[in-house]
Write an enzyme that holds these catalytic residues in place. Structure first.
Site, PDB file in Angstrom:
ATOM      1  N   ARG A 150       0.730  -1.157  -0.066  1.00  0.00           N
ATOM      2  CA  ARG A 150       0.055  -0.106   0.210  1.00  0.00           C
ATOM      3  C   ARG A 150       0.896   1.302  -0.025  1.00  0.00           C
ATOM      4  O   ARG A 150       0.577   2.315  -0.651  1.00  0.00           O
ATOM      5  CB  ARG A 150      -1.004  -0.026   1.292  1.00  0.00           C
ATOM      6  CG  ARG A 150      -1.970   1.103   1.333  1.00  0.00           C
ATOM      7  CD  ARG A 150      -2.557   1.183   2.675  1.00  0.00           C
ATOM      8  NE  ARG A 150      -2.956  -0.103   3.087  1.00  0.00           N
ATOM      9  CZ  ARG A 150      -4.174  -0.583   2.707  1.00  0.00           C
ATOM     10  NH1 ARG A 150      -5.140  -0.158   2.233  1.00  0.00           N
ATOM     11  NH2 ARG A 150      -4.648  -1.898   3.074  1.00  0.00           N
ATOM     12  N   CYS A 184     -26.131  -3.651  -9.824  1.00  0.00           N
ATOM     13  CA  CYS A 184     -27.603  -4.086  -8.787  1.00  0.00           C
ATOM     14  C   CYS A 184     -27.344  -4.451  -7.345  1.00  0.00           C
ATOM     15  O   CYS A 184     -27.595  -5.905  -7.167  1.00  0.00           O
ATOM     16  CB  CYS A 184     -28.214  -5.116  -9.830  1.00  0.00           C
ATOM     17  SG  CYS A 184     -28.652  -4.438 -11.378  1.00  0.00           S
ATOM     18  N   TYR A 209      -4.899  -2.319  -4.112  1.00  0.00           N
ATOM     19  CA  TYR A 209      -6.115  -2.937  -3.545  1.00  0.00           C
ATOM     20  C   TYR A 209      -7.184  -2.227  -4.391  1.00  0.00           C
ATOM     21  O   TYR A 209      -8.323  -2.237  -3.933  1.00  0.00           O
ATOM     22  CB  TYR A 209      -6.424  -3.021  -2.097  1.00  0.00           C
ATOM     23  CG  TYR A 209      -5.026  -3.666  -1.421  1.00  0.00           C
ATOM     24  CD1 TYR A 209      -4.971  -4.918  -1.505  1.00  0.00           C
ATOM     25  CD2 TYR A 209      -4.297  -2.768  -0.638  1.00  0.00           C
ATOM     26  CE1 TYR A 209      -3.674  -5.527  -0.907  1.00  0.00           C
ATOM     27  CE2 TYR A 209      -3.085  -3.292  -0.121  1.00  0.00           C
ATOM     28  CZ  TYR A 209      -2.843  -4.521   0.024  1.00  0.00           C
ATOM     29  OH  TYR A 209      -1.600  -4.998   0.399  1.00  0.00           O
TER      30      TYR A 209
HETATM   31  C1  LIG Z   1      -1.131  -7.865   1.971  1.00  0.00           C
HETATM   32  C2  LIG Z   1       0.488  -8.037   2.571  1.00  0.00           C
HETATM   33  C3  LIG Z   1       1.410  -7.420   2.817  1.00  0.00           C
HETATM   34  C4  LIG Z   1       1.288  -5.888   2.269  1.00  0.00           C
HETATM   35  O1  LIG Z   1       0.464  -5.044   2.969  1.00  0.00           O
HETATM   36  P1  LIG Z   1       0.604  -3.514   2.776  1.00  0.00           P
HETATM   37  O2  LIG Z   1      -0.500  -3.081   3.739  1.00  0.00           O
HETATM   38  O3  LIG Z   1       0.017  -3.318   1.442  1.00  0.00           O
HETATM   39  O4  LIG Z   1       1.698  -3.212   3.031  1.00  0.00           O
HETATM   40  C5  LIG Z   1       2.647  -7.683   3.264  1.00  0.00           C
HETATM   41  N1  LIG Z   1       2.918  -8.917   3.677  1.00  0.00           N
HETATM   42  C6  LIG Z   1       2.002 -10.079   3.560  1.00  0.00           C
HETATM   43  C7  LIG Z   1       2.086 -11.379   4.092  1.00  0.00           C
HETATM   44  C8  LIG Z   1       0.609  -9.703   3.118  1.00  0.00           C
HETATM   45  O5  LIG Z   1      -0.355 -10.804   3.134  1.00  0.00           O
END
Ligand SMILES: *Cc1c(COP(=O)(O)O)cnc(C)c1O
Length: 439
Positions: free
Chosen positions: A282, A364, A393
């Site tokens: 993220r 819908c 995401y």
């Molecule tokens: C989703 C995930 C991340 C990434 O998380 P962010 O919030 O996008 O940084 C890192 N490690 C694992 C194991 C994840 O499932």
């Protein structure tokens, strides 16, 4: 007027991504469209790398946050490794030619096929989430005459204070292994002839707005290593993978930056004395992308409610309907300034040209609301709206529900832009079914 989104700014009442007018892009490619800024992605990647440079981590970009090949390539070229959670994600990064020794694989339910695929390709490490999975990797690796390198994913029972549906490190969550079970596995690791235990992994959820949960989790790991393991056992823990979860601002409010996290986390890492892997998703891409939608209709109910009906919907941006996520929205062309900060609880618009609206899609379902009760400037049918913070995401969670073709994705670099995924066609949507009609 500047937004808090760095590479997305208004100039003369027009939204730009880097040096390109958003309106010009969608004039060419249509709506809805995901638009990303290449330089924002790079800058965020470098920012988090610099913040942690003291411990020179292997930074494995979380592919599930944005798995577009061109975006993964931008990051691979900048030196990133990759964190994958499925055989499909692994396929993507292998297709790009990413070196397998920069790939880590997490997930509670890796199938035997996925494990075999990853072992055959000699990925760097599995983040193992159960004793049963460890036994399965051992068995499959044995059959291939290979060693499976693993980190045990610990569930440290820490509340990362994020949304219920995105927290992963509390004991009631399905993720990871509790300390006692991990201790037993490490004591018995000699019984797993094709397992090479390399480290410990912790990922607490996302987004996390404070370094405290990371520090608490790593302190627990330190205590575990020193109180539950022998010197010999502890020496096998060469790597600590501290996961992802680093927050971004969805509201324009100031939030903690990578330096704020690293200042607190690095001392504990140094105390642990391990090499570091991290898995940001993220933070790198979240505020590096927007979703642009066209306004199809404006509907005002006699009781006063105004609905702005867009051509993007919950199938394109799932986070609002999935977990009440807040994405800022604003017209692409407007003479009303976007407020610097906008909170989910609508406050009366200071500007008299604003009205309280729901911005909705055509799907819908009543939950197909992208922005609820927002003070919003007047937009007309045919107008354009940008949803911000949609780079993580966003597209990856999209579906073709209601048989809606998935959007295109566009990458901007300076004053030029290119399509990095074409819009799906109706034919694409039925391609896998058509051949069976004649059976
Ligand atoms: C989703 C995930 C991340 C990434 O998380 P962010 O919030 O996008 O940084 C890192 N490690 C694992 C194991 C994840 O499932």
């Amino acid at each position: 007027m500047t937004t808090s989104f760095d590479f997305f700014n208004y100039l003369n009442n027009e939204l730009y991504c880097e040096d390109v007018k958003v309106k010009e892009i969608v004039g060419k490619v249509g709506t809805p469209a995901y638009i990303y800024s290449k330089n924002s992605i790079l800058e965020h990647f470098i920012e988090i790398r610099n913040a942690f440079e003291d411990v020179s981590p292997l930074i494995c970009f979380s592919v599930k946050s944005n798995s577009n090949l061109s975006i993964c390539k931008v990051l691979a070229d900048a030196g990133a490794g990759f964190d994958v959670v499925s055989g499909g994600e692994l396929f993507r990064v292998l297709e790009l030619g990413v070196s397998p020794d920069k790939i880590v694989f997490a997930g509670v339910g890796k199938t035997s096929e996925e494990l075999k695929y990853a072992l055959e390709n000699d990925i760097f490490m599995f983040n193992v989430e159960s004793p049963a999975e460890l036994a399965n990797i051992d068995r499959i690796a044995g059959g291939l005459n290979k060693m499976g390198r693993v980190a045990l994913r610990i569930n440290p029972d820490i509340d990362a204070k994020t949304h219920d549906k995105t927290t992963t490190g509390k004991k009631e969550n399905k993720f990871g292994i509790d300390f006692d079970s991990a201790g037993k596995l490490i004591k018995d690791i000699g019984n797993y002839k094709n397992i090479d235990l390399k480290g410990i992994h912790v990922h607490l959820g996302s987004p996390i707005y404070s370094p405290d949960p990371y520090v608490q989790g790593l302190e627990k790991v330190y205590k575990f290593l020193h109180e539950s393991l022998s010197d010999n056992e502890r020496q096998r823990i060469e790597y600590i993978n501290i996961g992802g979860g680093y927050c971004i601002s969805y509201t324009g409010e100031k939030v903690k930056k990578p330096h704020d996290f690293s200042a607190e986390i690095i001392p504990v890492i140094k105390k642990l004395g391990c090499k570091v892997i991290m898995e940001p998703g993220r933070f790198v891409v979240g505020n590096s992308g927007i979703l642009v939608t066209g306004v199809t209709y404006v509907k005002v109910a006699t009781w006063g409610k105004k609905f702005i009906i867009c051509d993007a919907a919950m199938n394109d941006l799932a986070r609002p309907s999935l977990y009440d996520a807040f994405h800022r929205a604003w017209p692409v062309n407007t003479d009303v300034s976007m407020p610097e900060i906008e909170l989910p609880e609508a406050e009366e618009g200071a500007d008299r040209r604003m009205e309280l609206v729901d911005i909705v899609g055509p799907v819908c379902e009543s939950s197909d609301i992208l922005a609820k009760e927002r003070w919003f400037p007047d937009v007309k049918e045919g107008g354009l709206i940008a949803f911000f913070s949609a780079g993580a995401y966003g597209f990856t969670m999209s579906s073709s529900y209601n048989t809606r073709p998935r959007t295109c994705e566009i990458l901007v670099d300076g004053d030029s832009f290119s399509t990095i995924r074409r819009r799906e066609t109706y034919e694409d949507l039925i391609a896998g079914e058509k051949e069976f009609l004649d059976v």
